[in-house]
Design a protein around this motif. Structure first.
Motif, PDB file in Angstrom:
ATOM      1  N   ASP B 533      45.073  37.983  48.800  1.00 25.37           N
ATOM      2  CA  ASP B 533      45.425  36.763  48.063  1.00 25.37           C
ATOM      3  C   ASP B 533      46.845  36.296  48.345  1.00 25.37           C
ATOM      4  O   ASP B 533      47.148  35.134  48.167  1.00 25.37           O
ATOM      5  CB  ASP B 533      45.220  36.961  46.550  1.00 25.37           C
ATOM      6  N   ASN B 557      40.258  35.745  48.590  1.00 24.52           N
ATOM      7  CA  ASN B 557      39.833  36.721  47.586  1.00 24.52           C
ATOM      8  C   ASN B 557      38.467  37.253  48.002  1.00 24.52           C
ATOM      9  O   ASN B 557      37.912  36.846  49.036  1.00 24.52           O
ATOM     10  CB  ASN B 557      39.786  36.084  46.184  1.00 24.52           C
ATOM     11  N   ASP B 560      35.687  34.634  48.545  1.00 28.56           N
ATOM     12  CA  ASP B 560      35.930  33.897  49.778  1.00 28.56           C
ATOM     13  C   ASP B 560      35.576  34.778  50.986  1.00 28.56           C
ATOM     14  O   ASP B 560      35.002  34.325  51.976  1.00 28.56           O
ATOM     15  CB  ASP B 560      37.405  33.485  49.812  1.00 28.56           C
ATOM     16  N   GLU B 581      39.633  36.248  40.991  1.00 32.61           N
ATOM     17  CA  GLU B 581      38.247  35.831  41.185  1.00 32.61           C
ATOM     18  C   GLU B 581      37.307  36.994  41.508  1.00 32.61           C
ATOM     19  O   GLU B 581      36.425  37.308  40.746  1.00 32.61           O
ATOM     20  CB  GLU B 581      38.129  34.724  42.239  1.00 32.61           C
TER      21      GLU B 581
END
Lengths: 126, 656
Positions: B533, B557, B560, B581
Motif C-alpha cells: 500500500d 492492496n 487489487d 481493504e
C-alpha cells in the motif's frame, strides 16, 4: 468522346467531379466502391480510371492491384486520389500500380492536366 | 555553570541543550556504521521513541537505515574525497518499515594521524519536499500528455474539416464556370469570392494540421535524393506569380555547383514556398532574390538557401516573435497582410527536423533575409544512422542480440517504424529483428523461428494479407503467433486468415507491449507482482526490480492484487501484510484457495513483528517472510531469483 471511370465513395465529391468532367467533354462512369470499380472497368473498359484510395469493400490500392493483374484492364491508366495528409499514401498508390496520383482536395486544373497526360493519344479530347 | 562572569564561549550545558532541543537530527557515526551520538530529534525522525531504542536497534546503518545500502558506500566515498557532504539525499527506512527521504549535511573528523575518527552532521526529513517535487513532475508529465492529445485531436480534426471543404470549393468552382457560360456577371463575382474564401480556409487548415502534427510528434521525415537546381527551378516556376504580385522583381541566384541532396524534398520545397510567399507579401515594387550555395564543412556538405527582400523589414523585437506559431510581427500585420502566421513556425520546424535551421536578419524599412541551412544528407540525429536506408537489409548480416529474450520479427516497409519498435521493445526485454518486405519477412521467419511476428497490412509488392496466408500455409512457421499492424479495422478478414491479434497504427507503446506479452512473456524478464500500500516502497521496489530486468506489476492492496492476478501470471508475488481493504493474510488465503494460482511463490515483506500467531496463519502458505529494513536489496533480489528458479518444481515451496 473519352470514357472515364470515377471510383469514389463520397457522394458530393462524386457528383461534383463527374459534373465538372462532363463539362469538359468527358463521358463519366461511376462506381462507389473498389469491387464495383473493378466490375465497371471490366465491363466498359474506360480510357482512364480515377480512383479514390480509401474506399469501402475493397480499397483503392487492392483494386488497382487487381485491375493491373487482369489482362483486359491492365493497360488502362489509373490516376489515384490520395488524402493530402498522408505522405506515405502516394508511394503506396504508385507501388500498387497506379500510373499517377493527385491529392485531395482536388485542384481541378491540375487534375485535368494529369488526366490529359495519361490518356492514350494525349490531349485529344473530343 | 550559571556564572554571571562572561566565559570564553558557551558552556557544555549550552551545547548539550542545543543538541537535545535541535529540530534537526544530529549525530556522530563511526566509519563502520555505528552510532556514537544521536539527539532525540534524530530518533524521532527515524521513528524511534528514544535515542536508546535507536541505538539498541540500529547496529549497521548501511543495511538497516538506507533503503539502498549503496548510499552509505557512496556517502563514505564522498567524505573521503571532500571531507564534507552537503545536501546528501537518500530514502531511509523508519522503524515501522515506512520510507522517508532525508537530507544530510556531514563532515569528517580526523585524528592527529589523519585517520577518520568519526563523521558528524545533521539530518533533515525532506519527505514532504520530495513528495511535492514528485507531484510537480507528475503534473508536468500530465500536462505534456494532455498537450499531445490535443495536438492529436487537432490533426484528426483538420483532416475531417477538409472533406466538406472539398465540396464547397469544388461546387463554387463548378457554379462559377456555369455562371460564366450563362453570362451571369453578378453571380460570377460572388461565386469567385466563395471559392477564394474556401481556398484561404483550406490553407489555414493545412497550416494548423502541420503544426499539430509537428507538436504531436507525428510529422515524419521522408528522405529522397534530388537535384538542388532542378528543385529550385520548380519552386521558382510555381511561386513566381505570387512573388511578383506586388510589382516585385524576382530572381534566382545560385552560387557554384549545387549538386544533389538526400533529405525531405516536400519539406524543403514547402519551406521555400513559405519564405518566398512571405517576401512577396511584405514587399511592394521591390526586389526578391532566392540565393543558394553549397558549403563544405568537416561534418559534411550543407546547402544554404537565402530569401532576400527589400520590403518592410522588422525590428529586433518583432524578429524575436515571428517564429512562434500564430504570431506575426504584430497584430496589425494580420489585418494588413492576412495569412495564418504559421508559415515561419512551420518552416523553422521543418528545417530543424531535417537537421538544419532557419534564421532571420532584418532592419525596419530595409528588408529581410531569411536563411535556411540544411545538411545535404539527412541523418537521424538521435541514433546517428540514417532512418531511410536505400537498400533493404540483407538477411545474412542482421545483428541479433544474443540472449534468451523472446525474438520479435517485425515485417513493415516503413523503416521509421523499425527504428521506433526496435528501440522500445529492446527496453522491454525483447530482441527485435526487422524485415522491410513480405518476402524478406517470410525468409527470416523460417530461418530464425521468432517467438512472435508483427506484420504490417499495407506494404508494396506483397501486402500483409498475402504474407499472412503464406506464413499460415507453411508448416515450419504456421504455429508462430502473428499480430497484424493495421490502420483500418478489418477483423473478420484477419481472423479468417489466421491472425492471432491486432494492433492499430499509429502504434501506442503500452498497448503494443501488453499484446506482445500475451504471446511471449520475456523469459529474461519474469513478472513480479508487488502488493504494497505504500507508494514510495512500491516505487522503490519497481526501480530495483526493473534494473534487474524484472517486469513489475503493482497492486495497492490485497483486493487489487487479486484483480491483477486475473490479468497476469507473475513468477513471484512480493506481499506486504498490513494493508487497507484486504490485508496480506487474506490475500494469501485467497491465492492458495485458487487452483490456478496455488503454485505462485509468495514472498512476504513486512515491517510487522511476526509473532507465533501470524506465523501460524502463514505457515505453509508463503515461501518466505522477509523483515523490511533488515533485508537488503541484494538479498531480496537473490531471494526472488531463487524462487523463480524453484517455481518449476512447485512442491518444494515451503515457508520458513
Amino acid at each position: 468522346m473519352k470514357k472515364l471511370l470515377l471510383v469514389e465513395d463520397n457522394e458530393m465529391n462524386r457528383d461534383m467531379l463527374s459534373r465538372r468532367l462532363e463539362r469538359r467533354g468527358y463521358q463519366v462512369l461511376i462506381a462507389i466502391d473498389g469491387a464495383q470499380g473493378i466490375a465497371e472497368a471490366t465491363r466498359h473498359l474506360p480510357d482512364l480510371i480515377i480512383m479514390d484510395m480509401s474506399l469501402p469493400v475493397l480499397d483503392g490500392w487492392e483494386s488497382t492491384r487487381r485491375l493491373k493483374e487482369q489482362n483486359e484492364t491492365k493497360t488502362i491508366p489509373v490516376l489515384a486520389l490520395t488524402a493530402h495528409a498522408m505522405a506515405g499514401e502516394r508511394d503506396k498508390a504508385l507501388a500498387a500500380g497506379c500510373d499517377d496520383y493527385d491529392t485531395k482536395p482536388v485542384d481541378f486544373t491540375r487534375l485535368l492536366g494529369k488526366i490529359e497526360n495519361l490518356l492514350p493519344g494525349a490531349g485529344a479530347v473530343a | 555553570m550559571t556564572s554571571s562572569v562572561p566565559s570564553a564561549g558557551p558552556s557544555e550545558a549550552t551545547y548539550r541543550s542545543i543538541v537535545e532541543h535541535a529540530i534537526e537530527g544530529i549525530f556522530q557515526t563511526t566509519p563502520d556504521g555505528r552510532y556514537l551520538l544521536a539527539n532525540p530529534a534524530l530518533a524521532h525522525i527515524y521513528g524511534y521513541a528514544s535515542i536508546e531504542e535507536l541505538f539498541g536497534n540500529v547496529q549497521e546503518i548501511a543495511r538497516q537505515l538506507y533503503v539502498d545500502p549503496e548510499r552509505r558506500t557512496e556517502f563514505i566515498r564522498l567524505m573521503n574525497e571532500h571531507d564534507s557532504v552537503w545536501g546528501f539525499e537518500s530514502p531511509i527506512y523508519r522503524k515501522d518499515g515506512s520510507i522517508i527521504w532525508i537530507s544530510e549535511n556531514v563532515r569528517v573528523i580526523r585524528g592527529a594521524d589523519g585517520k577518520v575518527e568519526y563523521y558528524e552532521g545533521t539530518v533533515e526529513d525532506i519527505t514532504e519536499r520530495k513528495r511535492a517535487e514528485e507531484e510537480l513532475r507528475r503534473a508536468k508529465t500530465a500536462a505534456e500528455e494532455a498537450s499531445r492529445s490535443k495536438s492529436q485531436f487537432l490533426a484528426n480534426m483538420s483532416h475531417e474539416l477538409r472533406t466538406p471543404l472539398n465540396a464547397i470549393i469544388g461546387y463554387s468552382e463548378l457554379m462559377r464556370e456555369e455562371a460564366e457560360d450563362m453570362g451571369l456577371e453578378s453571380f460570377i463575382r460572388d461565386l469567385a469570392k466563395i471559392e477564394s474564401a474556401g481556398k484561404h480556409l483550406l490553407e489555414l487548415i493545412n497550416g494548423v494540421l502541420d503544426i499539430a502534427k509537428i507538436e504531436a510528434g507525428k510529422m515524419e521525415v521522408h528522405a529522397e535524393t534530388f537535384e538542388v537546381t532542378k528543385m529550385l527551378h520548380e519552386v521558382a516556376t510555381t511561386i513566381t506569380p505570387v512573388v511578383e504580385r506586388n510589382n516585385n522583381h524576382f530572381e534566382v541566384v545560385p552560387t557554384g555547383e549545387l549538386g544533389t541532396m538526400h533529405t525531405d524534398l516536400t519539406k524543403i520545397r514547402q519551406s521555400l514556398f513559405n519564405l518566398l510567399g512571405n517576401a512577396g507579401k511584405f514587399t511592394n515594387q521591390g526586389l526578391i532574390r532566392l540565393e543558394a550555395e553549397r558549403v563544405a564543412t568537416p561534418e559534411g556538405d550543407w546547402l544554404h538557401f537565402s530569401v532576400r527582400d527589400t520590403g518592410v523589414g522588422m525590428t529586433a523585437e518583432q524578429m524575436a516573435k515571428i517564429f512562434g506559431a500564430f504570431t506575426q510581427a504584430d497584430a496589425s500585420t494580420t489585418r494588413k497582410f492576412g495569412g495564418t502566421g504559421l508559415g515561419l513556425a512551420i518552416t523553422r520546424e521543418f528545417s530543424r527536423m531535417v537537421g538544419g535551421d532557419t534564421i532571420v536578419e532584418s532592419q525596419p524599412g530595409k528588408g529581410s533575409v531569411f536563411t535556411m541551412r540544411i545538411p545535404a544528407n539527412f541523418k537521424n540525429a538521435q541514433d546517428e544512422h540514417p532512418v531511410v536506408e536505400p537498400e533493404p537489409v540483407r538477411t545474412g548480416d542482421i545483428p541479433i542480440a544474443e540472449g534468451d529474450q523472446p525474438l520479435v520479427l517485425l515485417i513493415d516497409d516503413d523503416l521509421t517504424v523499425h527504428d521506433l519498435v526496435r528501440r522500445f521493445l529492446h527496453k522491454e526485454g525483447f530482441r527485435v529483428v526487422c524485415a522491410s518486405s513480405g518476402a524478406e519477412g517470410i525468409e527470416l521467419a523460417r530461418k530464425l523461428q521468432p517467438s512472435i511476428i508483427v506484420l504490417d497490412v499495407m506494404m508494396p509488392t506483397m501486402d500483409g494479407w498475402s504474407v499472412l496466408t503464406r506464413l499460415k500455409g507453411d508448416a515450419e512457421v504456421s504455429d508462430i503467433p502473428v499480430v497484424m499492424l493495421t490502420m483500418v479495422n478489418n477483423k473478420e478478414m484477419g481472423f479468417s486468415l489466421g491472425v492471432d491479434d491486432y494492433m492499430l497504427k499509429p502504434i501506442e507503446r503500452g498497448g503494443f507491449v501488453s499484446v506482445l506479452r500475451k504471446y511471449c512473456s520475456p523469459q529474461g524478464s519474469p513478472t513480479v507482482l508487488v502488493v504494497e500500500d505504500d507508494q514510495t516502497t512500491r516505487e522503490m521496489l519497481r526501480a530495483s526490480l526493473e534494473k534487474e530486468h524484472f517486469t513489475v506489476v503493482e497492486a495497492v492492496n490485497g483486493a487489487d492484487g487479486l484483480r491483477q492476478l486475473q490479468n497476469v501470471r507473475p513468477a513471484v508475488v512480493l506481499l506486504d501484510l498490513m494493508m487497507p481493504e484486504m490485508d496480506g493474510f487474506q490475500f494469501t488465503q485467497e491465492v492458495r484457495a485458487n487452483s490456478q494460482w496455488r503454485d505462485i511463490p509468495i514472498l512476504v515483506m513486512t515491517a510487522k513483528d511476526i509473532d507465533a500467531d501470524d506465523r501460524a496463519r502463514l505457515d505453509g502458505q508463503v515461501s518466505r517472510i522477509l523483515q523490511k529494513g533488515a533485508c537488503g536489496r541484494d538479498e531480496l533480489l537473490a531471494e526472488i531469483t531463487s524462487r523463480i528458479a524453484r517455481a518449476t518444481r512447485p512442491n518444494e515451496l515451503i515457508a520458513v
